[in-house]
Scaffold this active site. Structure first.
Site, PDB file in Angstrom:
ATOM      1  N   LYS A  53       0.820  -1.196   0.000  1.00  0.00           N
ATOM      2  CA  LYS A  53       0.000   0.000   0.000  1.00  0.00           C
ATOM      3  C   LYS A  53       0.863   1.258   0.000  1.00  0.00           C
ATOM      4  CE  LYS A  53      -3.229  -2.232   3.200  1.00  0.00           C
ATOM      5  NZ  LYS A  53      -3.820  -2.104   4.530  1.00  0.00           N
TER       6      LYS A  53
ATOM      7  N   GLU B  41       7.870   2.546  -5.811  1.00  0.00           N
ATOM      8  CA  GLU B  41       7.907   1.923  -4.480  1.00  0.00           C
ATOM      9  C   GLU B  41       8.089   2.993  -3.412  1.00  0.00           C
ATOM     10  OE1 GLU B  41       7.203  -0.162  -2.374  1.00  0.00           O
ATOM     11  OE2 GLU B  41       8.608  -1.840  -2.321  1.00  0.00           O
ATOM     12  N   ASP B  42       7.588   2.726  -2.212  1.00  0.00           N
ATOM     13  CA  ASP B  42       7.752   3.708  -1.135  1.00  0.00           C
ATOM     14  C   ASP B  42       9.180   3.727  -0.610  1.00  0.00           C
ATOM     15  OD1 ASP B  42       7.482   1.196   0.070  1.00  0.00           O
ATOM     16  OD2 ASP B  42       6.033   1.831   1.572  1.00  0.00           O
TER      17      ASP B  42
ATOM     18  N   VAL C 144      12.975   1.266  -0.199  1.00  0.00           N
ATOM     19  CA  VAL C 144      13.751   0.053  -0.449  1.00  0.00           C
ATOM     20  C   VAL C 144      14.622  -0.192   0.770  1.00  0.00           C
ATOM     21  CG1 VAL C 144      15.285  -1.177  -2.024  1.00  0.00           C
ATOM     22  CG2 VAL C 144      13.831   0.662  -2.905  1.00  0.00           C
ATOM     23  N   ASP C 145      14.408  -1.333   1.387  1.00  0.00           N
ATOM     24  CA  ASP C 145      15.130  -1.678   2.609  1.00  0.00           C
ATOM     25  C   ASP C 145      16.111  -2.816   2.296  1.00  0.00           C
ATOM     26  OD1 ASP C 145      15.865  -1.965   5.276  1.00  0.00           O
ATOM     27  OD2 ASP C 145      13.980  -2.853   5.924  1.00  0.00           O
ATOM     28  N   SER C 146      15.731  -4.069   2.529  1.00  0.00           N
ATOM     29  CA  SER C 146      16.627  -5.184   2.176  1.00  0.00           C
ATOM     30  C   SER C 146      16.777  -5.294   0.660  1.00  0.00           C
ATOM     31  CB  SER C 146      16.088  -6.501   2.730  1.00  0.00           C
ATOM     32  OG  SER C 146      14.927  -6.891   2.018  1.00  0.00           O
TER      33      SER C 146
ATOM     34  N   LEU D 236      14.750  -7.149  -1.095  1.00  0.00           N
ATOM     35  CA  LEU D 236      14.226  -8.463  -1.490  1.00  0.00           C
ATOM     36  C   LEU D 236      12.887  -8.357  -2.227  1.00  0.00           C
ATOM     37  CD1 LEU D 236      15.211 -10.437   1.744  1.00  0.00           C
ATOM     38  CD2 LEU D 236      16.240 -10.664  -0.528  1.00  0.00           C
ATOM     39  N   THR D 237      12.033  -7.448  -1.780  1.00  0.00           N
ATOM     40  CA  THR D 237      10.728  -7.280  -2.417  1.00  0.00           C
ATOM     41  C   THR D 237      10.898  -6.847  -3.874  1.00  0.00           C
ATOM     42  OG1 THR D 237       9.821  -6.575  -0.287  1.00  0.00           O
ATOM     43  CG2 THR D 237       8.496  -6.096  -2.228  1.00  0.00           C
TER      44      THR D 237
ATOM     45  N   PHE E 202      13.392   3.768  11.148  1.00  0.00           N
ATOM     46  CA  PHE E 202      12.079   3.389  10.640  1.00  0.00           C
ATOM     47  C   PHE E 202      11.328   4.644  10.231  1.00  0.00           C
ATOM     48  CE2 PHE E 202       7.920   1.609  10.244  1.00  0.00           C
ATOM     49  CZ  PHE E 202       8.198   0.386   9.669  1.00  0.00           C
TER      50      PHE E 202
ATOM     51  N   ASP F  33       3.854   3.273   6.568  1.00  0.00           N
ATOM     52  CA  ASP F  33       3.178   2.993   7.830  1.00  0.00           C
ATOM     53  C   ASP F  33       4.056   2.297   8.849  1.00  0.00           C
ATOM     54  OD1 ASP F  33       3.273   0.390   6.510  1.00  0.00           O
ATOM     55  OD2 ASP F  33       1.856  -0.254   8.044  1.00  0.00           O
TER      56      ASP F  33
ATOM     57  N   ARG G 175       0.173   6.595   7.765  1.00  0.00           N
ATOM     58  CA  ARG G 175       0.216   6.745   6.302  1.00  0.00           C
ATOM     59  C   ARG G 175      -0.294   8.108   5.855  1.00  0.00           C
ATOM     60  NH1 ARG G 175       1.178   1.661   3.998  1.00  0.00           N
ATOM     61  NH2 ARG G 175       0.176  -0.110   4.981  1.00  0.00           N
TER      62      ARG G 175
END
Ligand code: IMP
Ligand code: MG
Length: 175
Positions: free
Chosen positions: A43, A99-100, A102-104, A106-107, A152, A159, A165
Site C-alpha cells: 500500500k 515503491e515507497d 527500499v530496505d533489504s 528483497l521485495t 524506521f 506505515d 500513512r
C-alpha cells in the site's frame, strides 16, 4: 509493544513536493515519446505515485501490485508472493515500478524478476526512500527521492502497523 509516540520530521510536505516534481521532470524527459506503465507497490506507494503521476508531463498507464512475505516483523522474510497481481499486459512496454522505500531490496528483486519474465521493453525503479543500511541484494534505483541510511520511516504513505500513512511529511519513528 507500547505505542511509539516519538516521531522526528525528516522532510516536510513542501520538501517532498519539490523532490517529487524533480523526479517527475526527469521521468517525463526520459520517457518522452515512449509508452510508459507505472506499477505502484501497495500500500505504501499510493501517496507518492499519486503525486508523481500528477506531475508528469507525459501520458502514462497505471497499475498496482501488492506483495507479502511469509514471516513476521517489518523486514521481508521468507517467500515473497503476490496478494494482488498485475492486471495490464506489460509485454513490450516500458515499466517504471513505483515503491515507497527500499530496505533489504528483497521485495523489489522478486518483483523485478517476475516482471522481466513477461518480456517488457524495460523495467526501471522509482523509490521515494532508499534505506541502504539493511540492503541484502543489490538494487539499482533509477529515480530516488531521498536517501536515509537507517531507522524506521513513516508518513506520506509509509506505515508502522497501518498507522501514520496519512501524514503529509516523512518522519523518523523512535521506538
Ligand atoms: P524490503 O523488501 O526489505 O526492501 O522491504 C520493503 C518494504 O518493507 C517496503 O515496501 C515497506 O513496505 C517496508 N518497509 C521497510 N522499511 C520501512 C520503513 O522504514 N518504514 C515503513 N515501511 C518499511
Ligand atoms: Mg511496501
Amino acid at each position: 509493544m507500547p505505542f511509539p509516540a516519538n516521531k522526528e520530521r525528516l522532510y516536510s510536505h513542501r520538501e517532498i513536493q519539490k523532490r517529487v516534481k524533480e523526479l517527475a521532470r526527469s521521468i517525463s524527459k526520459d520517457y518522452k515519446k515512449e509508452e510508459l506503465i507505472l506499477i505502484g507497490v501497495l500500500k505504501g506507494a499510493f501517496v507518492f505515485m499519486s503525486d508523481l503521476a500528477r506531475n508528469l508531463s507525459i501520458p502514462v498507464k497505471m497499475d498496482f501490485v501488492r506483495l507479502a512475505s511469509y514471516g513476521s516483523g517489518n523486514k521481508s522474510q521468507g517467500k515473497i508472493h503476490f496478494t494482488k497481481a498485475i492486471e495490464l499486459p506489460i509485454r513490450d512496454k516500458h515499466i517504471l515500478v513505483v515503491e515507497d522505500i527500499v530496505d533489504s531490496g528483497l521485495t523489489l528483486k522478486f518483483l523485478q524478476e517476475f516482471l522481466k519474465k513477461e518480456n517488457p521493453k524495460s523495467v526501471r525503479i522509482c523509490a521515494l526512500v532508499d534505506k541502504s543500511e539493511r540492503r541484502e541484494v543489490p538494487i539499482t534505483i533509477d529515480y530516488c527521492g531521498f536517501s536515509v541510511p537507517k531507522g524506521f520511516i513513516v508518513g506520506y504513505g509509509l506505515d508502522f502497523d497501518e498507522q501514520y500513512r496519512h501524514l503529509p511529511g516523512l518522519y523518523h519513528l523512535h521506538f
